[in-house]
Design a protein around this motif. Sequence first.
Motif, PDB file in Angstrom:
ATOM      1  N   VAL A  18     103.801 -81.574 -54.796  1.00 13.55           N
ATOM      2  CA  VAL A  18     102.907 -81.256 -55.901  1.00 13.55           C
ATOM      3  C   VAL A  18     101.686 -82.154 -55.765  1.00 13.55           C
ATOM      4  O   VAL A  18     101.804 -83.368 -55.575  1.00 13.55           O
ATOM      5  N   ASP A  19     100.509 -81.558 -55.848  1.00  7.87           N
ATOM      6  CA  ASP A  19      99.273 -82.322 -55.684  1.00  7.87           C
ATOM      7  C   ASP A  19      99.009 -83.176 -56.921  1.00  7.87           C
ATOM      8  O   ASP A  19      98.877 -82.642 -58.022  1.00  7.87           O
ATOM      9  N   GLY A  20      98.952 -84.488 -56.736  1.00  7.43           N
ATOM     10  CA  GLY A  20      98.649 -85.391 -57.847  1.00  7.43           C
ATOM     11  C   GLY A  20      97.200 -85.320 -58.283  1.00  7.43           C
ATOM     12  O   GLY A  20      96.836 -85.864 -59.323  1.00  7.43           O
ATOM     13  N   GLY A  21      96.372 -84.692 -57.480  1.00  9.65           N
ATOM     14  CA  GLY A  21      94.993 -84.446 -57.868  1.00  9.65           C
ATOM     15  C   GLY A  21      94.017 -85.533 -57.461  1.00  9.65           C
ATOM     16  O   GLY A  21      92.808 -85.353 -57.589  1.00  9.65           O
ATOM     17  N   GLY A  22      94.520 -86.651 -56.973  1.00 12.57           N
ATOM     18  CA  GLY A  22      93.601 -87.720 -56.554  1.00 12.57           C
ATOM     19  C   GLY A  22      94.091 -88.301 -55.250  1.00 12.57           C
ATOM     20  O   GLY A  22      94.634 -87.588 -54.409  1.00 12.57           O
ATOM     21  N   TRP A  23      93.905 -89.605 -55.105  1.00 18.38           N
ATOM     22  CA  TRP A  23      94.440 -90.310 -53.937  1.00 18.38           C
ATOM     23  C   TRP A  23      95.947 -90.408 -54.101  1.00 18.38           C
ATOM     24  O   TRP A  23      96.449 -90.532 -55.229  1.00 18.38           O
ATOM     25  N   GLY A  24      96.662 -90.349 -52.970  1.00 19.54           N
ATOM     26  CA  GLY A  24      98.110 -90.293 -53.086  1.00 19.54           C
ATOM     27  C   GLY A  24      98.868 -91.313 -52.267  1.00 19.54           C
ATOM     28  O   GLY A  24     100.023 -91.089 -51.916  1.00 19.54           O
TER      29      GLY A  24
END
Lengths: 138, 138
Positions: free
Chosen positions: B62-68
């Motif tokens: 699932v894409d956290g939407g920022g840096w990961g």
Amino acid sequence: MEQRVSLVTLGVRDLDAARLFYEALGWRPAPRPAEGVVFFQAGPMVVALWSREQLAEDSTVVDGGGWGGVTLAYNVASPAEVDAVIDEARTAGATIGREPAPTSWGGYSGVFVDPDGHPWEIAHNPYWTLGPDGSVTL
Amino acid sequence: MEQRVSLVTLGVRDLDAARLFYEALGWRPAPRPAEGVVFFQAGPMVVALWSREQLAEDSTVVDGGGWGGVTLAYNVASPAEVDAVIDEARTAGATIGREPAPTSWGGYSGVFVDPDGHPWEIAHNPYWTLGPDGSVTL
């Protein structure tokens, strides 16, 4: 800027737990690790494990809290080797995101996700040249 | 599983814009790119640019939407080369997260962040061996 990468650093919550996971996959850290960080010689480059919080600060970014758009892949010479690595990862405690299967691009791959949420695609790509030293040539 | 990485894929919003950024840094894509993806031969491995949405799906995350929690680094042979690469990145349109400066670990580095939010540390590490082929040895 030459076309190369020197170091991939994976941010982790628990450094010892993360190290043990990669050791369970057969990786061995550099003999004299710096404090608070684990380095693996990974062919001609380095893979590091470091506190995700410190890595975010050092990288001048805000942590999105999940996956952030970077996936690593590890290529092997046959579908059977994909199966074997995915099984190794399962035994080491990884989550298996995709069981090994033929892919839309004509290869064969599976995905494991490490304990810190970093995905690794394990792939056999018959269109790329995999050298005896592990190098990949397009 | 051997200690190596075959491929680092960076998820991007706009593939052409991302390709142009890396081309502005002097990188050249493989001559026959697959549709919807850009591959760079990066020494003995490959760096790819691909739709972040498709990469998330393919990576079973699932894409956290920022840096990961993943940062790449590029090591060079001198502080002056760090300055030069950071200037190249600035000219290419990167955000400079940290201007080049001496580090707490005895090296010298700066950070640029690419248009998709992927940070690159550009570093001179006097304790690591940088080979003429760009390889890094601990």
